[in-house]
Scaffold this active site. Sequence first.
Site, PDB file in Angstrom:
ATOM      1  N   GLN A  92      40.665  43.038  37.806  1.00  0.00           N
ATOM      2  CA  GLN A  92      41.456  42.639  38.965  1.00  0.00           C
ATOM      3  C   GLN A  92      42.930  43.008  38.799  1.00  0.00           C
ATOM      4  OE1 GLN A  92      39.365  38.418  39.329  1.00  0.00           O
ATOM      5  NE2 GLN A  92      40.351  38.971  41.234  1.00  0.00           N
ATOM      6  N   HIS A  93      43.640  42.983  39.913  1.00  0.00           N
ATOM      7  CA  HIS A  93      45.103  43.040  39.997  1.00  0.00           C
ATOM      8  C   HIS A  93      45.716  44.421  39.791  1.00  0.00           C
ATOM      9  CE1 HIS A  93      44.455  38.801  39.724  1.00  0.00           C
ATOM     10  NE2 HIS A  93      44.388  38.753  38.405  1.00  0.00           N
ATOM     11  N   ASP A 105      36.083  41.345  38.602  1.00  0.00           N
ATOM     12  CA  ASP A 105      35.235  41.139  37.423  1.00  0.00           C
ATOM     13  C   ASP A 105      34.805  39.692  37.239  1.00  0.00           C
ATOM     14  OD1 ASP A 105      37.828  40.368  36.765  1.00  0.00           O
ATOM     15  OD2 ASP A 105      37.977  41.645  34.992  1.00  0.00           O
TER      16      ASP A 105
END
Length: 468
Positions: free
Chosen positions: A71-72, A225
């Site tokens: 992520q991110h 995830d």
Amino acid sequence: MSLVAGVDSSTQSCKVLVVDAETGDVVRRGRAPHPAGTEVHPDHWWTALQDAAAAAGGLDDVAAVSVGGQQHGMVALDEDGDVVRPALLWNDTRSAGAARELTGELGGPAAWAARVGLVPVASFTVTKLRWLAHHEPAAAARTARVCLPHDWLTWRLAGGDAEITTDRSDASGTGYWSAATGSYLPDVLRQALGHDAGVPRVAAPDETVGASATEAWALGPGCGDNAGAALGLGAGPGDVVVSLGTSGVVTAVAEVPAADPSGAVAGFADATGRFLPLVATLNGAQVLDVTARLLGVDHEGLSRLALGTPPGADGVVLVPYLQGERTPDRPRATGSFLGLTLDGTTPATFARAAVEGLWCGLADGLDALRGQGADVRRVLLVGGAAASRAVREIGAEVLGVPVDVPPAEEYVALGAARQAAWVLSPGGDPPAWPTDGDGWTRCEPQGQSGVSVRARYAEARGLTLDRT
């Protein structure tokens, strides 16, 4: 037998599972590494995905594919869809100052929690966009679209010509999409980047978002995830998933969104339409790697040492902020061994303190989830560190709840595969694959030792130093 494939494009590698769509049995698997570092050109992910798929025997016989991903990570694209600069990953902390700026500019922590569901820290995409605007203004000016790692890979699998899509779970980690309202916040993105930019369409959890450019299979929307792991484990209300990988992550499946003004809990969404309040630490299993190296033992040796001394490690405490920390928000913090004495400082106490310190940080996260209304009946422990007997048993002691360890598996990729099977039969719930049975291990808490261990850790936590 109908086959589906699930992908986990993580920080360190790409994993591909080919799975029986009806039973969830893994038929084939493949893996390929990613480059080290906290910024990576997305082309490396694409190469690794192709290599991992080839190692799994190819995807020409699967009916659907879905991608789970870290992520991110900030993937900035220009008007032509070309990558503007290497992606800044979740564990790149250079945007810590940007996080503080944005928090103040848009009303403070309480306002962010109420509107967005999270309070900015260096991990989130929105802070990386602000860093880009301030430190690489030419690259920021070229940025016409922003997406995340799993969005970009799904788009590439479709040939790079279709629209870019994402899902609720990954969108909820950007800092400019609200899990509570299910909508983007374009003014927040504009405040960070300095101008408007295109964002992926948020698809439904069971929606087919495209098709392979070269093969006859459908593409699922993918997921972040942590949402993928929860889906792969079949986690439901009352379950808390603790993942011990590069980071330490504590998540709970919830029916209502979280809004924590302290910033400890990020109000993410899950991959099914529910919510996934999450607490993440930067320091996961690497804490054990470093301690084992310090003591000159392997992980099995570290486990034996840790279990060879009583709870509390004879007063030795490790505050494991070895690469700064995200929760609490201390990006420049360092780790500290405290409570050392002539008699109590031994390899065994160092080993025990490392495992207890790792779990105490995660226990703080569990408390924060309870504060947001999470029902905590058991912990599902996944990640490479779950193989350690000391990690399992000391975890149950420190947390004070049962710890269930499923068989070792790539649960993010398995969750993505379950989503791929779902898009073949949309509507209703995800496929009911078995989520327990042979190979599971349960550790029950023994006594109340965790209370005193955590109290000692709380005393030490505020004594760590920041980097000079």
